[in-house]
Write a protein that holds these residues in place. Structure first.
Motif, short mmCIF file in Angstrom:
data_model
loop_
_atom_site.label_atom_id
_atom_site.label_comp_id
_atom_site.label_asym_id
_atom_site.label_seq_id
_atom_site.Cartn_x
_atom_site.Cartn_y
_atom_site.Cartn_z
N GLU A 1 0.83 -1.21 0.00
CA GLU A 1 0.00 0.00 0.00
C GLU A 1 0.86 1.26 0.00
O GLU A 1 0.59 2.22 -0.72
N SER A 2 1.89 1.26 0.80
CA SER A 2 2.80 2.42 0.87
C SER A 2 3.50 2.62 -0.47
O SER A 2 3.68 3.75 -0.92
N ALA A 3 3.92 1.54 -1.11
CA ALA A 3 4.59 1.63 -2.41
C ALA A 3 3.66 2.20 -3.45
O ALA A 3 4.05 3.05 -4.27
N VAL A 4 2.40 1.77 -3.44
CA VAL A 4 1.42 2.29 -4.40
C VAL A 4 1.18 3.77 -4.16
O VAL A 4 1.12 4.58 -5.10
N ALA A 5 1.04 4.17 -2.91
CA ALA A 5 0.80 5.57 -2.58
C ALA A 5 1.98 6.44 -3.02
O ALA A 5 1.80 7.51 -3.60
N ARG A 6 3.18 5.97 -2.74
CA ARG A 6 4.36 6.76 -3.14
C ARG A 6 4.51 6.80 -4.65
O ARG A 6 4.90 7.81 -5.23
N ALA A 7 4.21 5.69 -5.32
CA ALA A 7 4.29 5.66 -6.79
C ALA A 7 3.29 6.63 -7.39
O ALA A 7 3.59 7.34 -8.36
N LEU A 8 2.07 6.67 -6.82
CA LEU A 8 1.07 7.62 -7.31
C LEU A 8 1.51 9.06 -7.09
O LEU A 8 1.33 9.92 -7.95
N ALA A 9 2.11 9.31 -5.93
CA ALA A 9 2.60 10.67 -5.64
C ALA A 9 3.72 11.04 -6.61
O ALA A 9 3.76 12.16 -7.14
N GLU A 10 4.63 10.11 -6.85
CA GLU A 10 5.71 10.40 -7.80
C GLU A 10 5.16 10.57 -9.21
O GLU A 10 5.62 11.43 -9.96
N HIS A 11 4.16 9.76 -9.55
CA HIS A 11 3.53 9.89 -10.87
C HIS A 11 2.90 11.28 -11.02
O HIS A 11 3.02 11.91 -12.07
N GLU A 12 2.24 11.74 -9.97
CA GLU A 12 1.63 13.07 -10.02
C GLU A 12 2.69 14.15 -10.17
O GLU A 12 2.54 15.09 -10.95
N ARG A 13 3.79 14.01 -9.46
CA ARG A 13 4.88 14.99 -9.59
C ARG A 13 5.47 14.98 -11.00
O ARG A 13 5.78 16.03 -11.57
#
Length: 133
Positions: A98-110
């Motif tokens: 879950e943490s990896a998905v959240a961080r990946a989404l945040a990085e994708h947004e950036r």
């Protein structure tokens, strides 16, 4: 020594012959040549003025674009450095799913924002180039 004297003598004779020929030929050839060259020289001068005006405008446009690039380049470099640091941080830390998905989404947004900024900058450059043409 003799070669120097010979060269100087040859140059003196050549100058005298050239001077005599120029006086005789100038009376006949100059009016004919001037009549043909005058329109051509005027056309060349007109084209040179036109070229200089266009070059000046292009140089001004280039200097403006260059100043914009110089203004934005440090910001893009800082963003790139931050993204690289985030990428390294994500690789180093062991993440749960879950943490990896959240961080990946945040990085994708950036990354999407970064690409949007670059696209906006390119659009500004395109509009600038259209106004100069």
């Amino acid at each position: 020594m003799l070669n120097r004297i010979r060269r100087r003598l040859d140059l003196a004779v050549q100058r005298r012959i050239d001077a005599r020929l120029e006086d005789r030929v100038a009376d006949v050839v100059n009016p004919l040549v001037d009549a043909r060259l005058t329109p051509v020289l005027e056309d060349v001068a007109h084209r040179q003025r036109d070229y200089d005006a266009r070059l000046g405008g292009t140089q001004a446009d280039f200097s403006y674009i260059r100043s914009e690039f110089d203004r934005i380049a440090p910001q893009l470099a800082a963003l790139e450095q931050r993204f690289e640091a985030l990428r390294v941080q994500l690789q180093v830390t062991a993440l749960d799913e879950e943490s990896a998905v959240a961080r990946a989404l945040a990085e994708h947004e950036r990354a999407r924002i970064r690409l949007e900024l670059a696209a906006h900058y390119e659009e500004r450059l395109r509009r600038l180039e259209e106004t100069t043409d």
